[in-house]
Design a protein around this motif. Structure first.
Motif, short mmCIF file in Angstrom:
data_model
loop_
_atom_site.label_atom_id
_atom_site.label_comp_id
_atom_site.label_asym_id
_atom_site.label_seq_id
_atom_site.Cartn_x
_atom_site.Cartn_y
_atom_site.Cartn_z
N ARG A 93 21.05 0.70 -12.34
CA ARG A 93 19.86 0.12 -12.95
C ARG A 93 18.85 -0.22 -11.85
O ARG A 93 19.24 -0.50 -10.72
CB ARG A 93 20.24 -1.13 -13.75
N PRO A 94 17.56 -0.20 -12.18
CA PRO A 94 16.57 -0.58 -11.17
C PRO A 94 16.69 -2.04 -10.79
O PRO A 94 17.27 -2.84 -11.53
CB PRO A 94 15.23 -0.31 -11.87
N PHE A 95 16.13 -2.40 -9.63
CA PHE A 95 16.06 -3.79 -9.14
C PHE A 95 17.43 -4.42 -8.98
O PHE A 95 17.60 -5.60 -9.23
CB PHE A 95 15.19 -4.66 -10.06
N LEU A 96 18.42 -3.65 -8.61
CA LEU A 96 19.72 -4.24 -8.31
C LEU A 96 19.63 -4.93 -6.95
O LEU A 96 19.31 -4.30 -5.95
CB LEU A 96 20.79 -3.13 -8.26
N PRO A 97 19.85 -6.26 -6.88
CA PRO A 97 19.69 -6.95 -5.58
C PRO A 97 20.79 -6.53 -4.61
O PRO A 97 21.85 -6.06 -5.04
CB PRO A 97 19.83 -8.43 -5.95
N PRO A 98 20.57 -6.72 -3.34
CA PRO A 98 21.57 -6.34 -2.34
C PRO A 98 22.84 -7.16 -2.50
O PRO A 98 22.81 -8.28 -3.02
CB PRO A 98 20.89 -6.66 -1.00
N PHE A 99 23.94 -6.62 -2.01
CA PHE A 99 25.25 -7.27 -1.95
C PHE A 99 25.79 -7.66 -3.33
O PHE A 99 26.62 -8.55 -3.45
CB PHE A 99 25.21 -8.51 -1.04
N GLU A 100 25.32 -7.04 -4.40
CA GLU A 100 25.90 -7.34 -5.71
C GLU A 100 26.90 -6.28 -6.12
O GLU A 100 27.94 -6.57 -6.68
CB GLU A 100 24.79 -7.46 -6.77
N ASN A 101 26.54 -5.05 -5.83
CA ASN A 101 27.43 -3.95 -6.18
C ASN A 101 27.93 -3.31 -4.89
O ASN A 101 27.13 -2.91 -4.05
CB ASN A 101 26.63 -2.93 -7.00
N SER A 102 29.24 -3.28 -4.70
CA SER A 102 29.76 -2.82 -3.41
C SER A 102 29.54 -1.33 -3.21
O SER A 102 29.59 -0.84 -2.09
CB SER A 102 31.25 -3.15 -3.29
N ASN A 103 29.26 -0.59 -4.26
CA ASN A 103 28.93 0.84 -4.09
C ASN A 103 27.54 1.02 -3.50
O ASN A 103 27.28 1.98 -2.79
CB ASN A 103 28.98 1.56 -5.42
N TYR A 104 26.62 0.13 -3.86
CA TYR A 104 25.23 0.24 -3.40
C TYR A 104 24.89 -1.06 -2.69
O TYR A 104 24.31 -1.98 -3.27
CB TYR A 104 24.30 0.52 -4.58
N LEU A 105 25.30 -1.11 -1.43
CA LEU A 105 25.32 -2.36 -0.69
C LEU A 105 23.96 -3.02 -0.60
O LEU A 105 23.84 -4.23 -0.65
CB LEU A 105 25.87 -2.08 0.72
N LEU A 106 22.91 -2.22 -0.45
CA LEU A 106 21.57 -2.81 -0.29
C LEU A 106 20.78 -2.77 -1.61
O LEU A 106 19.58 -2.94 -1.63
CB LEU A 106 20.80 -2.08 0.81
N GLY A 107 21.47 -2.52 -2.70
CA GLY A 107 20.82 -2.57 -4.00
C GLY A 107 20.05 -1.30 -4.33
O GLY A 107 20.19 -0.28 -3.65
N ARG A 137 17.10 3.91 -7.42
CA ARG A 137 17.61 4.75 -6.33
C ARG A 137 18.28 3.89 -5.28
O ARG A 137 17.90 2.73 -5.07
CB ARG A 137 16.47 5.57 -5.70
N ASP A 138 19.25 4.47 -4.59
CA ASP A 138 20.05 3.73 -3.60
C ASP A 138 19.21 3.42 -2.35
O ASP A 138 18.76 4.34 -1.66
CB ASP A 138 21.28 4.58 -3.22
N VAL A 139 19.02 2.12 -2.06
CA VAL A 139 18.19 1.73 -0.90
C VAL A 139 18.86 2.13 0.41
O VAL A 139 18.21 2.62 1.34
CB VAL A 139 17.91 0.22 -0.92
N VAL A 148 6.49 -6.76 -4.83
CA VAL A 148 6.92 -7.63 -3.73
C VAL A 148 7.42 -8.96 -4.26
O VAL A 148 8.42 -9.51 -3.78
CB VAL A 148 5.76 -7.86 -2.75
N ARG A 149 6.80 -9.49 -5.32
CA ARG A 149 7.18 -10.82 -5.78
C ARG A 149 8.49 -10.82 -6.56
O ARG A 149 9.27 -11.75 -6.47
CB ARG A 149 6.06 -11.43 -6.62
N GLN A 150 8.76 -9.74 -7.31
CA GLN A 150 10.04 -9.68 -8.03
C GLN A 150 11.18 -9.27 -7.11
O GLN A 150 12.28 -9.80 -7.22
CB GLN A 150 9.99 -8.67 -9.19
N ALA A 151 10.93 -8.29 -6.25
CA ALA A 151 12.02 -7.72 -5.43
C ALA A 151 11.56 -7.58 -3.99
O ALA A 151 11.28 -6.50 -3.50
CB ALA A 151 12.43 -6.35 -6.00
N TRP A 152 11.51 -8.73 -3.31
CA TRP A 152 10.98 -8.73 -1.93
C TRP A 152 11.82 -7.89 -0.98
O TRP A 152 11.35 -7.34 -0.02
CB TRP A 152 10.85 -10.16 -1.40
N TRP A 153 13.14 -7.81 -1.30
CA TRP A 153 14.02 -7.09 -0.37
C TRP A 153 13.70 -5.60 -0.27
O TRP A 153 13.98 -4.97 0.72
CB TRP A 153 15.49 -7.31 -0.76
#
Lengths: 555, 279
Positions: free
Chosen positions: B44-58, B64-66, B237-242
């Motif tokens: 799903r879009p806007f997955l924050p970092p370190f939440e899903n171990s498959n996509y470490l940076l969200g 898309r995988d950061v 930037v305000r919703q997903a600064w990372w």
């Protein structure tokens, strides 16, 4: 009499990895009021170290290890910075070697001198100006009122050094330290500055510590002499004793290396074959000048004419700006002359282009002044020497073999071939420079101040070498030199130049004994220590009898 | 080998060197080891970092995988930086060498030519060049090279002007060496150290330029790059600064470590000029 300054067992350690452990070791001497003490030594002898320690000018990485410097009851070596600052410029002051860089280029002379009063006294602006003016009169600057408003770049080297002396003497210090104050100056200016220092010293009864490498200067002004060698104090004594009756081997060696100021008698050449003829050579430099300003035009060579014969050493002497270097560079075609003729043998080379010049390059070669800048630091000695012949079409292997032979000729070990210039001393590098010039088997060697960057004992060796090579290879040498003592010893004939013009030309002995031009006379009179060592000692190597030489197959 | 020894004693420069080495390793082997295309929508879009171990940076705005983007971006950033610097050196060194060595009208001509490039703001010129040719890795690299060679030419010219009157160069002339030989074998080797220092800093500038171009949407549309990632995330930037912060950090780290290394090189190669050491 109580000494003003006592240096006791002073030892200064060099940082690890230096060429020796101590910069100076167990140095002991006193400075009496009103005397001139000369500290003499070759480069790297540590002669400036004590002075720097006295003034607190040692670099951060170098510290006083042991010993004391007692001045006025306090030890300067361990004095805290704040109190040392009160003494500096006030009770003890210093003049430096390089008058070009020792003055702030953005400050007028008056402010420069006034600054000393500003820091150390409570004088107001008017008093400061008055004192500064009085000082300028004191040091004999022409038109002192105008000088007050001048910037350093508007003054000549000698005038700047006078301003420096005025600053140093501003507060009537008890001690004046002079670190090679005349080394960067011309001989006539040097004579004036030495006279000035001596006069002022007598007038104010200042104690002077005079650091120099030049025994002529020592003979001129010293009361007492300290001789330094590799950080050790090897001799101390009255100037007459040390100069005329040296006790230590090193002092003897140094003094023997000073060329005496008498031209030895030289046999005139039997047959005269001109190899280089210069006719009416002119070269003008113009600097600056744009749409609105007139260009400054300097005639560096003005109608210069001379002939150099095979087997002869012709000296080209003069002060800086006399055009002697310009002439030497025009002759080898590093500079293009404006007019006149340069003949090698019978052929005029002044208008040849690079390709046409190539065959003549072999016949005339040059030895340069600075042994550190004249060798490419990224090439081995072998490459440096062999490059020339290779460029002229010799096979590399053959050129390298020849380079090895040339190293024998200039008395360097063959192992030097694969080493880099930084591994060699100044004298050794100059030998490499000579080998490079000889690699072409030239007929003419132009030596452009080839020994002036070297210490006096090394100078003597290089001069010996040049003399031997000249005889062995029947070379003609054009010897550009500012040191008249050297010129007197090595040249068959000399040309004296002033402001681009040849003012006198003749057999060396005649020129030195009976100079006909005023300028030559003033040059010869200005040589420091002229009265000392004016007789010929017997150990001067005789011409035509080369000393032990390694065998050479062909050069 | 002395230089390497001096450099290895400089801790700050070594930090820069190691960070760079890690980035280089990532650029070389990252895409081979980490499977996953940077363009593929994986979560799903806007997955924050370190939440899903498959996509470490969200994931980004399109899911898309950061981390994949970051790894592919390293490759393109370093490649563009290095290659464009190399081209800039190939243009700048010969021009500067000729101008400095021959002087006179050659110098006038070449320097006026250089000034044409210097009078135009380099970023604007780069934008124009990329816009004229269509945005691709090649056009971006050449654009960066074209705007960054003038300082090289200036530097080399200065070095040559001061070295050409050195006595060893005069001696080479008297030897009858050709101009080419004198330039290549006598002067150039002795003027390399400031060039190396400048080049290391130029790589950093080139990376910044490339990122800026991609940020403006002038990057190669086929290639994921750090600048593109920031550009795509700028509206959120305000919703997903990372999404801006992570590639931004990568750019900052690379540029910083290049600068540290350049500084270290400068100290090792010109100990007198850098003024750090007292003699």
């Amino acid at each position: 009499m109580k000494p003003l300054l006592q240096v006791e067992d002073l030892t200064i350690r060099l940082p690890k990895g230096g060429d020796r452990e101590f910069a100076i070791q167990k140095v002991n001497y006193n400075l009496m009021p009103g005397e001139i003490l000369c500290v003499v030594g070759e480069s790297g002898s540590g002669k400036s170290m004590t002075a720097n320690a006295i003034m607190g000018l040692l670099p951060k990485t170098i510290q006083v290890d042991a010993g004391t410097i007692i001045f006025d009851g306090v030890d300067l070596a361990s004095l805290e910075e704040r109190r040392a600052r009160e003494l500096r410029g006030n009770r003890i002051s210093m003049i430096f070697q390089e008058p070009m860089t020792a003055l702030n280029p953005l400050m007028r002379v008056a402010d420069q001198i006034g600054e000393v009063f500003l820091i150390h006294t409570n004088m107001n602006a008017k008093q400061r100006d008055e004192r500064a003016l009085a000082l300028l009169v004191d040091v004999g600057l022409p038109d002192p009122e105008k000088m007050m408003k001048a910037y350093p770049h508007q003054l000549s080297g000698g005038q700047r050094q006078r301003v420096m002396i005025a600053m140093a003497l501003a507060l009537e210090p008890a001690i004046l330290i002079a670190d090679e104050p005349t080394t960067a100056l011309d001989v006539t200016t040097q004579a004036q500055i030495l006279k000035l220092i001596k006069e002022l010293q007598e007038k104010h009864n200042t104690a002077v510590m005079f650091i120099t490498h030049d025994f002529g200067v020592v003979a001129e002004i010293a009361d007492r002499v300290v001789v330094m060698e590799k950080g050790q104090m090897v001799e101390i004594g009255g100037s007459d004793d040390v100069l005329n009756n040296p006790q230590h081997e090193y002092t003897k060696k140094l003094i023997a290396a000073v060329p005496p100021l008498v031209a030895p008698h030289r046999e005139a050449l039997l047959e005269v074959t001109p190899v280089l003829t210069v006719n009416n050579l002119c070269k003008t430099y113009s600097t600056g000048g744009g749409w609105f300003s007139k260009a400054r035009v300097v005639k560096a060579a003005d109608d210069v004419t001379f002939t150099l014969h095979r087997g002869e050493t012709l000296g080209l002497v003069g002060e800086s700006g006399s055009g002697k270097s310009t002439v030497s560079r025009c002759v080898v075609r590093l500079l293009d002359s404006d007019s006149g003729e340069i003949l090698i043998g019978e052929d005029a080379i002044q208008d040849l282009n690079t390709a046409e010049l190539a065959p003549y390059r072999k016949r005339i070669q040059m030895v340069f002044q600075d042994p550190f800048a004249s060798l490419n630091p990224r090439k081995t000695i072998g490459q440096i020497i062999a490059d020339g012949p290779i460029a002229q079409g010799m096979e590399p292997a053959k050129a390298l073999a020849k380079a090895a032979e040339l190293l024998d000729l200039v008395e360097l070990p063959r192992a030097a071939l694969d080493r880099y210039p930084h591994e060699f001393s100044g004298g050794q590098r100059q030998r490499v420079g000579i080998a490079r010039a000889l690699a072409h088997d030239p007929e003419i060697l132009v030596a452009d101040e080839a020994i002036s960057a070297l210490d006096v004992s090394v100078q003597a060796q290089i001069l010996d070498l040049l003399d031997t090579l000249k005889v062995r290879l029947n070379l003609a040498i054009l010897f550009v030199v500012h040191d008249l003592r050297v010129a007197a010893q090595v040249c068959d004939r000399v040309i004296v130049m002033q402001k681009g013009k040849v003012v006198e030309m003749g057999v060396t002995k005649t020129v030195f004994e009976a100079p006909s031009h005023e300028y030559t006379k003033s040059l010869i009179d200005s040589i420091p220590g002229a009265s000392w060592r004016s007789d010929l000692p017997d150990h001067i190597p005789q011409e035509g009898q080369p000393e032990k030489q390694p065998a050479m197959s062909s050069v | 080998m002395n230089i390497i020894k001096t450099l290895s004693q400089n801790k700050v420069a070594m930090v820069g060197f190691f960070v760079l080495a890690i980035f280089c390793l990532i650029a070389a082997f990252g895409p081979l080891l980490y499977d996953g295309s940077p363009w593929k929508m994986v979560q799903r879009p806007f997955l924050p970092p370190f939440e899903n171990s498959n996509y470490l940076l969200g994931t980004d705005t399109l899911g898309r995988d950061v981390l994949a983007g970051l790894i592919y971006g390293t490759r393109i950033s370093l490649l563009v930086g290095l290659v464009s610097t190399l081209i800039a050196l190939l243009i700048g060194i010969p021009l500067g060498a000729y101008a400095g060595y021959f002087g006179g009208w050659v110098d006038e001509l070449l320097m006026r030519f250089t000034e044409i490039f210097q009078t135009v703001p380099s970023f604007a010129l780069a934008i124009v060049i990329v816009a004229i040719f269509e945005p691709s890795v090649y056009s971006i690299t050449s654009a960066i090279a074209i705007v960054s060679w003038p300082p090289v030419a200036r530097l080399v010219r200065g070095e040559f002007m001061s070295l050409r009157s050195q006595e060893y160069v005069l001696a080479a002339k008297l030897n009858g060496q050709t101009h080419r030989n004198i330039i290549m074998r006598e002067i150039l080797p002795n003027s390399l150290s400031p060039i190396i220092v400048l080049a290391s800093l130029m790589v950093a500038t080139a990376i910044l330029l490339e990122s800026s171009l991609s940020f403006l949407g002038l990057g190669d549309p086929e290639i994921m790059s750090w600048g593109y990632m920031i550009g795509a995330a700028k509206t959120v930037v305000r919703q997903a600064w990372w999404l801006s912060f992570i590639p931004g950090l990568a750019i900052a780290l690379t540029v910083l470590s290049l600068n540290l290394l350049g500084e270290g090189l400068n100290e090792a190669l010109n100990p007198k000029m850098s003024g750090k050491r007292e003699n």
